[in-house]
Design a protein around this motif. Structure first.
Motif, PDB file in Angstrom:
ATOM      1  N   GLN A 127       0.822  -1.209   0.000  1.00  0.00           N
ATOM      2  CA  GLN A 127       0.000   0.000   0.000  1.00  0.00           C
ATOM      3  C   GLN A 127       0.858   1.260   0.000  1.00  0.00           C
ATOM      4  O   GLN A 127       1.892   1.315   0.654  1.00  0.00           O
ATOM      5  CB  GLN A 127      -0.913   0.019   1.220  1.00  0.00           C
ATOM      6  CG  GLN A 127      -1.986  -1.036   1.153  1.00  0.00           C
ATOM      7  CD  GLN A 127      -3.027  -0.840   2.245  1.00  0.00           C
ATOM      8  OE1 GLN A 127      -3.150   0.224   2.824  1.00  0.00           O
ATOM      9  NE2 GLN A 127      -3.795  -1.886   2.503  1.00  0.00           N
ATOM     10  N   TYR A 128       0.360   2.247  -0.730  1.00  0.00           N
ATOM     11  CA  TYR A 128       1.028   3.545  -0.808  1.00  0.00           C
ATOM     12  C   TYR A 128       0.715   4.392   0.411  1.00  0.00           C
ATOM     13  O   TYR A 128      -0.323   4.245   1.048  1.00  0.00           O
ATOM     14  CB  TYR A 128       0.557   4.314  -2.051  1.00  0.00           C
ATOM     15  CG  TYR A 128       1.077   3.747  -3.342  1.00  0.00           C
ATOM     16  CD1 TYR A 128       2.373   4.009  -3.764  1.00  0.00           C
ATOM     17  CD2 TYR A 128       0.275   2.948  -4.149  1.00  0.00           C
ATOM     18  CE1 TYR A 128       2.858   3.495  -4.946  1.00  0.00           C
ATOM     19  CE2 TYR A 128       0.747   2.430  -5.338  1.00  0.00           C
ATOM     20  CZ  TYR A 128       2.042   2.707  -5.727  1.00  0.00           C
ATOM     21  OH  TYR A 128       2.525   2.196  -6.892  1.00  0.00           O
ATOM     22  N   GLY A 129       1.625   5.337   0.676  1.00  0.00           N
ATOM     23  CA  GLY A 129       1.390   6.388   1.659  1.00  0.00           C
ATOM     24  C   GLY A 129       0.853   7.605   0.925  1.00  0.00           C
ATOM     25  O   GLY A 129       0.091   7.477  -0.027  1.00  0.00           O
ATOM     26  N   ARG A 130       1.297   8.781   1.315  1.00  0.00           N
ATOM     27  CA  ARG A 130       0.832  10.012   0.683  1.00  0.00           C
ATOM     28  C   ARG A 130       1.373  10.123  -0.727  1.00  0.00           C
ATOM     29  O   ARG A 130       2.492   9.692  -0.968  1.00  0.00           O
ATOM     30  CB  ARG A 130       1.291  11.194   1.525  1.00  0.00           C
ATOM     31  CG  ARG A 130       0.668  11.158   2.900  1.00  0.00           C
ATOM     32  CD  ARG A 130       1.222  12.240   3.743  1.00  0.00           C
ATOM     33  NE  ARG A 130       0.937  13.532   3.132  1.00  0.00           N
ATOM     34  CZ  ARG A 130       0.435  14.556   3.757  1.00  0.00           C
ATOM     35  NH1 ARG A 130       0.174  14.470   5.018  1.00  0.00           N
ATOM     36  NH2 ARG A 130       0.221  15.676   3.134  1.00  0.00           N
ATOM     37  N   HIS A 133      -2.749   7.494  -0.115  1.00  0.00           N
ATOM     38  CA  HIS A 133      -2.753   6.644   1.065  1.00  0.00           C
ATOM     39  C   HIS A 133      -3.784   5.513   0.956  1.00  0.00           C
ATOM     40  O   HIS A 133      -4.938   5.744   0.605  1.00  0.00           O
ATOM     41  CB  HIS A 133      -3.039   7.484   2.315  1.00  0.00           C
ATOM     42  CG  HIS A 133      -3.114   6.673   3.553  1.00  0.00           C
ATOM     43  ND1 HIS A 133      -1.990   6.123   4.144  1.00  0.00           N
ATOM     44  CD2 HIS A 133      -4.170   6.273   4.299  1.00  0.00           C
ATOM     45  CE1 HIS A 133      -2.358   5.431   5.193  1.00  0.00           C
ATOM     46  NE2 HIS A 133      -3.669   5.515   5.325  1.00  0.00           N
ATOM     47  N   GLY A 134      -3.343   4.310   1.268  1.00  0.00           N
ATOM     48  CA  GLY A 134      -4.237   3.162   1.331  1.00  0.00           C
ATOM     49  C   GLY A 134      -4.493   2.474   0.000  1.00  0.00           C
ATOM     50  O   GLY A 134      -5.074   1.388  -0.032  1.00  0.00           O
TER      51      GLY A 134
END
Length: 173
Positions: A127-130, A133-134
């Motif tokens: 999963q990605y952050g900023r 996100h999510g």
């Protein structure tokens, strides 16, 4: 997850428009249009054959699902991006529909194999952050697995042309 894209570019790799996976069922950025492969004529309503090369064009941005030999940012697999303008891109936008039977039919799971690099369109859970996100990383994997089955969740069914109505097949896509 649903195949998702929006006009947010990767901060590394190709710098092209990101493609991710989201779980929201009401996401307006998860709609894609199936089209004939690059430079091919494809009449609306023509059934998609298993083994046929197609393009998937993101409805919101007009860019095609694309892959190339850049490393994906989270898993280290092959990057999948969205590329081109108004549905026009290049040969790296072509994906082969891998399914059982003669045609890709509604409710069947399929795989998409990149025609130039042979990777499968996949999502494994990173999963990605900023700023996204999510959202899960969508990437190309060298081998087939449970992580690269896809299913159409909603869409518009186009009635096949009369030439195809005389064939024996299940026409729902």
């Amino acid at each position: 997850v649903r195949l998702h894209s929006h006009d947010v570019r990767y901060g590394s790799g190709s710098g092209q428009q990101s493609v991710t996976g989201v779980s929201a069922a009401d996401d307006g950025n998860s709609y894609w249009r199936g089209r004939g492969r690059t430079a091919a004529v494809c009449q609306r309503g023509t059934p998609v054959r298993c083994g046929q090369a197609i393009r998937l064009t993101h409805l919101g941005t007009g860019r095609n699902l694309h892959s190339h030999r850049f490393t994906s940012p989270l898993s280290g697999n092959q990057e999948v991006s969205a590329f081109g303008e108004a549905g026009e891109g290049d040969y790296l936008d072509d994906w082969t529909v891998v399914c059982s039977g003669t045609y890709w039919v509604r409710d069947d799971e399929v795989r998409f194999q990149h025609t130039s690099t042979d990777v499968f369109l996949s999502v494994t859970g990173e999963q990605y952050g900023r700023p996204i996100h999510g959202q899960k990383e969508v990437h190309g994997m060298a081998s087939s697995s449970q992580n690269n089955y896809w299913k159409v969740m909603e869409g518009i069914f186009m009635q096949p042309s009369e030439a195809f109505q005389t064939e024996q097949y299940h026409a729902e896509l």
